[in-house]
Enzyme design. Sequence first.
Site, mmCIF file in Angstrom:
data_model
loop_
_atom_site.group_PDB
_atom_site.id
_atom_site.type_symbol
_atom_site.label_atom_id
_atom_site.label_comp_id
_atom_site.label_asym_id
_atom_site.label_seq_id
_atom_site.Cartn_x
_atom_site.Cartn_y
_atom_site.Cartn_z
ATOM 1 N N SER A 1 -9.926 2.278 2.724
ATOM 2 C CA SER A 1 -8.963 2.931 1.858
ATOM 3 C C SER A 1 -7.984 1.977 1.177
ATOM 4 C CB SER A 1 -8.162 3.941 2.662
ATOM 5 O OG SER A 1 -7.322 3.288 3.609
ATOM 6 N N LYS B 1 0.864 -1.195 0.000
ATOM 7 C CA LYS B 1 0.000 0.000 0.000
ATOM 8 C C LYS B 1 0.893 1.233 0.000
ATOM 9 C CE LYS B 1 -3.926 2.070 2.516
ATOM 10 N NZ LYS B 1 -4.820 1.979 3.703
ATOM 11 N N SER C 1 -10.372 0.250 7.054
ATOM 12 C CA SER C 1 -9.724 0.290 5.740
ATOM 13 C C SER C 1 -9.033 -0.996 5.297
ATOM 14 C CB SER C 1 -8.703 1.430 5.696
ATOM 15 O OG SER C 1 -9.348 2.662 5.546
#
Lengths: 95, 490
Positions: free
Chosen positions: B158, B78, B182
């Site tokens: 997210s 990420k 998330s």
Amino acid sequence: MAIDAATVRKVAKLARIAEPEARIDPLAQELTGIMAWIEQLAEVDVEGVEPMTSAVSMSAPLRDDVVTEGGDPERVLSNAPRRAGDFFVVPKVVE
Amino acid sequence: MSGLTDLTLRQALDALGTRKISSEELTGGYIAAIEAARPLNAFVLETPEKALEMARASDHRRASAEAGPLDGVPLGIKDLFCTEGVQTTAGSRILGTFTPTYESTVTSQLWRDGAVMVGKLNLDEFAMGSSNETSAFGPVVSPWRRQGDDAPLTPGGSSGGSAAAVAAGLCLGATATDTGGSIRQPAAFTGTVGIKPTYGRCSRWGVVAFASSLDQAGPIARTVEDAAILLKSMSGHDPKDSTSLNTEVPDFPAFVGKSVKGLRIGIPKEYRIEGMSPEIDALWEQGIAWLRDAGCEIVEVSLPHTRYALPAYYIVAPAEASSNLARYDGMRYGLRVEGGNLTETYEKSRAAGFGEEVKRRILIGTYVLSAGYYDAYYLRALKVRRRIADDFTAAFGKVDALLTPTAPSAAFALGENAEDPVAMYLNDIFTVTVNLAGLPGMSVPAGLDAQGLPLGLQLIGRPLDEGLLFSLGGAIEKAAGFSSKPARWW
């Protein structure tokens, strides 16, 4: 509680974000909507409740007061938007 | 070699260990899959050359019998984790061309154990969002589609890039972060497994901060066992994070497959919210039945302050974010837009660099922390947070873990919830309580809805009880027999 245009301008100033005039009223509406939804927290009885500032109850750990890293200006400055030698170049602070 | 990217992480490790495949072959297969999947927009940055270099080094280690527990396994990262010498954006324009000169603790542990990085994964800007639509680099498109419908769906957020990449077979696992849901909500939306460990289990050092008292890193993977393998490598004490827990990391994979007989599982009645989809309700009932069949005792419990969790979160998280994001001032790194003086330079840089949702949250945070409002909003929210945590403590006096749905719906279409911030925030209604209380929570894929989209169940444990979640998650995974993959359209 309604957040008016003057409050949005004040908060944007505190947050150092230049909000264009056209965004002030829409932001006032959006923030008012969000804060109205948040108002329901007033229903909760929090008398005598200790505020929870951390997810784990632990005291801040201490370490020896010694230099662990440093003396590497190239790494520190490698992402500088502007630099001169081993210094960051920033706008004049004192007129 | 066909089917190379169909292996689970466990299977790939076995195949690498017996030298049936090399990491270079495996990594090459993933690089090709990533190139073919660009319509998903899952990656902010692909790093194929670095990946092949790391893969060859791994093959060399295997040849000299020095392989680590993740040696040769291609992972996506990420783009909130700082990676030395590789641009890191946090999904924002404000970081400009920022290229860290250091490696986050979590990723450094993955490389220590031999993993291979295939690229940096797209995300909501500063991890603020539930649909990936706040990314400065455009939303990730889910590999899943509704049956007979081409509408592009959200992979959740997210960690949408992480979830989409794992679901589409673009990496064997991915790092992710979870401040309000998330990791778990994107995992539920994409039919993958995601675990947010106990606060402090994974170091936050080198992870771009959103709300420091809530942020935790964790993995997204294809199976419960794969998630356990990854979490073991990611966890551990780090003196560079003052909230990192100095406690032993259990052998998480060993918990998968353990009997769950005799465990007491709590069903929080307040999670039966009005307007919840009947399919989610049915899935929850199915999950209860699976665990009962596996020998668990089902107990109804009460978490009376559940409904106040989201509003409390939307004070605490923006307050911390407004403080954390004050560092983006255009002086030492990132975007700088010159103004007539210092203040103007700050204001213009931040106006140009931050997206609308990030600005909205900074303004809310600044407002609730400002003079006259601090006690009424921020301090009250911290007290409500204590109430929510106390609810869990009381429940865990009666039960060993909790079972809930992960999200109130299946994945929605991109653009569907974009107009109303509060409607978007409601996505996190079942996950955010766990962050406020600092507990471990895991989402496990449990079935498909009538339109063919994945749905997830969430398990919540006591602090540091991730092992039990892996046992329970393994039991649900086995009972559900979830093996669906998105039909390839890209």
